[in-house]
Design a protein around this motif. Structure first.
Motif, short mmCIF file in Angstrom:
data_model
loop_
_atom_site.label_atom_id
_atom_site.label_comp_id
_atom_site.label_asym_id
_atom_site.label_seq_id
_atom_site.Cartn_x
_atom_site.Cartn_y
_atom_site.Cartn_z
N ASN A 191 0.46 4.21 -2.66
CA ASN A 191 0.19 5.59 -2.28
C ASN A 191 1.28 6.55 -2.76
O ASN A 191 0.99 7.71 -3.09
N HIS A 192 2.52 6.08 -2.82
CA HIS A 192 3.56 6.96 -3.38
C HIS A 192 3.19 7.35 -4.81
O HIS A 192 3.37 8.50 -5.23
N ILE A 193 2.65 6.38 -5.54
CA ILE A 193 2.27 6.69 -6.93
C ILE A 193 1.09 7.67 -6.93
O ILE A 193 1.09 8.66 -7.66
N THR A 213 -0.79 3.43 8.21
CA THR A 213 -1.28 4.78 8.53
C THR A 213 -1.79 5.47 7.26
O THR A 213 -2.71 6.28 7.31
N LEU A 214 -1.19 5.10 6.12
CA LEU A 214 -1.63 5.70 4.85
C LEU A 214 -2.96 5.11 4.40
O LEU A 214 -3.88 5.84 3.99
N SER A 215 -3.06 3.76 4.47
CA SER A 215 -4.30 3.13 3.99
C SER A 215 -5.49 3.59 4.85
O SER A 215 -6.58 3.81 4.35
N TYR A 233 0.83 -1.21 0.00
CA TYR A 233 0.00 0.00 0.00
C TYR A 233 0.87 1.27 0.00
O TYR A 233 0.52 2.27 -0.62
N ASP A 234 2.00 1.20 0.68
CA ASP A 234 2.92 2.35 0.68
C ASP A 234 3.33 2.68 -0.77
O ASP A 234 3.30 3.83 -1.20
N ILE A 235 3.67 1.63 -1.51
CA ILE A 235 4.07 1.83 -2.92
C ILE A 235 2.92 2.48 -3.69
O ILE A 235 3.10 3.47 -4.41
N VAL A 239 -1.67 12.62 1.93
CA VAL A 239 -1.95 11.36 2.66
C VAL A 239 -0.74 11.03 3.54
O VAL A 239 -0.89 10.63 4.71
N HIS A 240 0.45 11.24 3.01
CA HIS A 240 1.65 10.99 3.82
C HIS A 240 1.74 11.96 5.01
O HIS A 240 2.16 11.57 6.09
N MET A 241 1.39 13.22 4.77
CA MET A 241 1.50 14.19 5.89
C MET A 241 0.53 13.79 7.02
O MET A 241 0.89 13.82 8.19
N THR A 263 2.54 0.98 11.84
CA THR A 263 3.27 0.67 10.60
C THR A 263 2.94 1.71 9.53
O THR A 263 1.77 2.00 9.27
N HIS A 264 3.99 2.24 8.90
CA HIS A 264 3.82 3.37 7.97
C HIS A 264 2.73 3.16 6.92
O HIS A 264 1.82 3.98 6.77
N GLY A 265 2.80 2.04 6.19
CA GLY A 265 1.83 1.81 5.11
C GLY A 265 0.40 1.76 5.62
O GLY A 265 -0.54 2.17 4.92
ZN ZN Z 1 5.34 6.10 2.17
#
Ligand code: ZN
Ligand code: NZQ
Length: 388
Positions: free
Chosen positions: A201-203, A287-289, A197-199, A269-271, A283-285
């Protein structure tokens, strides 16, 4: 129109199931003292540690142990790492792990020869390094952050309840990174999907901005399609080399600065996710999802054209008889179904966030201005409430 830009990526990559042997080609370029950076011990369990130590010894290196880098590395750990490097006259910082180890190594690299405290200098004042930077090499064991081929370093300060990333210049990128998809096989499923999911969201962060016809957006769509396809295979069959290798390569391209060239980027979303991370250490990913759907549903009307394109190009939604808004909504629904299928966190409550943290998380969220809507603090608060 594609905006004006310069592009250079300074990291040499070695990719594949035999890639570790190329550490033998890299080590002679650096001095004797190698600070071996790793996390809580996964590399000891899966045998990667022993393989690396043998190569370091065969090359006559002094190994300086720097273990215990935690997920979401802290400022205290960073200060310890700087001391280890100074006391041992480290010549090369070799990070073995995921984004946390790679980020930490980069943060140490810009701080060893610098008198000022790194938190104030890099994470509060966002200054650039003015001292000699130690070389960094990465051996990646988790696909997600793209840290292996970028100059980002995210550090958490629990005392101040802040998690902040500094994207340094190209001189801070790892000199080399070794990417063996097999090294990711031992990841627990939850970490694997958080990385996926991190990947993704980066996109998204680089895709949902601007209205121009831009090559970067076409590349972003291709990366998303490959990732969605491979993720569905990997959750069923984690040792599927084809899927895991595609995921690993997509992670690198998702955040090695290529797809942000010539266009604005969002990163909200990252902020918000990072501010959630500062309170929960989740876990980072995840928090984004957990904040993504409330965020994208909120900003969708401001970037309707791109959200419609996302639905059609990435999720194959047919626009027959539907309004633009309906098509865009169908795209976000398809994204939601995929997120549930792979098993990422869908709200911040499951990460330990509670209602009484919302004001603090809102305060800790940095507001960036590259997306479709510049959010107010009140809008961030509403999005967080919807994410609970
Ligand atoms: Zn990230
Ligand atoms: O510590 P060990 O025991 O190694 O276990 C780790 C850790 O618990 C485990 N793990 C990693 N590889 C494994 C494995 N377990 C079994 N087998 C393996 N092969 O996974 C856990 C998570 O590792 P971590 O490095 O924390 O994960 P990730 O790669 O997601 O990195 C997260 C950090 O990177 C930052 C995040 O904010 C967070 O601090 N980011 C860095 C970015 C950058 N440099 O550009 C961008 C990202 O958006 C992100 O913010």
């Amino acid at each position: 129109m594609l905006g004006n830009f310069s592009y250079k990526n300074a990291t040499k990559l070695y990719f594949g199931d035999d890639s570790l042997k190329y550490l033998n080609d890299e080590l002679p370029k650096y001095g004797k003292n190698v600070q071996l950076i790793y996390g809580g011990g996964s590399i000891k369990k899966n045998g990667i540690y022993d393989e690396i130590v043998k190569i370091l010894k065969d090359n006559g290196k002094n190994i300086i142990e720097d273990a215990g880098v935690m997920p979401n590395p802290t400022i205290e750990k960073l200060r310890d790492g700087i001391k280890i490097a100074r006391d041992n006259k480290t010549d090369l910082l070799l990070a073995v792990g995921g984004g946390s180890c790679c980020d930490y190594a980069k943060a140490v690299s810009v701080s060893v020869n610098c008198d000022e405290d790194p938190w104030d200098k890099y994470y509060i004042r966002f200054e650039e390094p003015t001292c000699d930077i130690l070389p960094v090499g990465c051996i990646l064991t988790m696909a997600g952050t793209g840290s292996e081929m970028n100059a980002g370093a995210v550090i958490t300060n629990h005392e101040q309840k802040l998690k902040i990333g500094h994207v340094f210049g190209e001189e801070v990128m790892p000199r080399f990174s070794i990417l063996n998809p097999r090294f990711t096989f031992s990841l627990p499923k939850r970490q694997m999907v958080a990385g996926i999911y991190d990947i993704f969201n980066h996109i998204c962060e680089q895709y949902f901005s601007g209205e121009d016809d831009n090559t970067s957006d076409y590349i972003a769509e291709a990366l998303m399609k490959s990732l969605i396809h491979s993720s569905l295979i990997a959750v069923e069959d984690p040792e599927n080399y084809e899927a895991r290798s595609n995921i690993m390569w997509t992670a690198t391209w998702a955040l090695n600065t290529l797809i942000s060239r010539g266009k604005s980027t969002d990163w909200m979303v990252h902020m918000i996710g990072q501010a959630v991370g500062a309170y929960t250490d989740a876990t980072h990913g995840m928090t984004l999802s957990a904040v993504s759907l409330p965020y994208y549903r909120y900003v969708m009307p401001y970037g309707l054209k791109k959200f419609k394109r996302f639905a059609e190009e990435v999720w194959n939604i047919s626009s027959n008889g539907l309004s633009d808004e309906q098509v865009a909504n169908e795209g976000l629904k398809a994204m939601e179904n995929w997120m549930k299928k792979i098993g990422v966190a869908m709200n911040i409550s499951e990460l330990g966030a509670t209602e009484d943290m919302i004001d603090g998380i809102t305060e800790g969220t940095l507001i960036l201005e590259g997306g479709y809507k510049v959010l107010t603090k009140d809008e961030i608060r509403q999005i967080l409430k919807k994410s609970l």
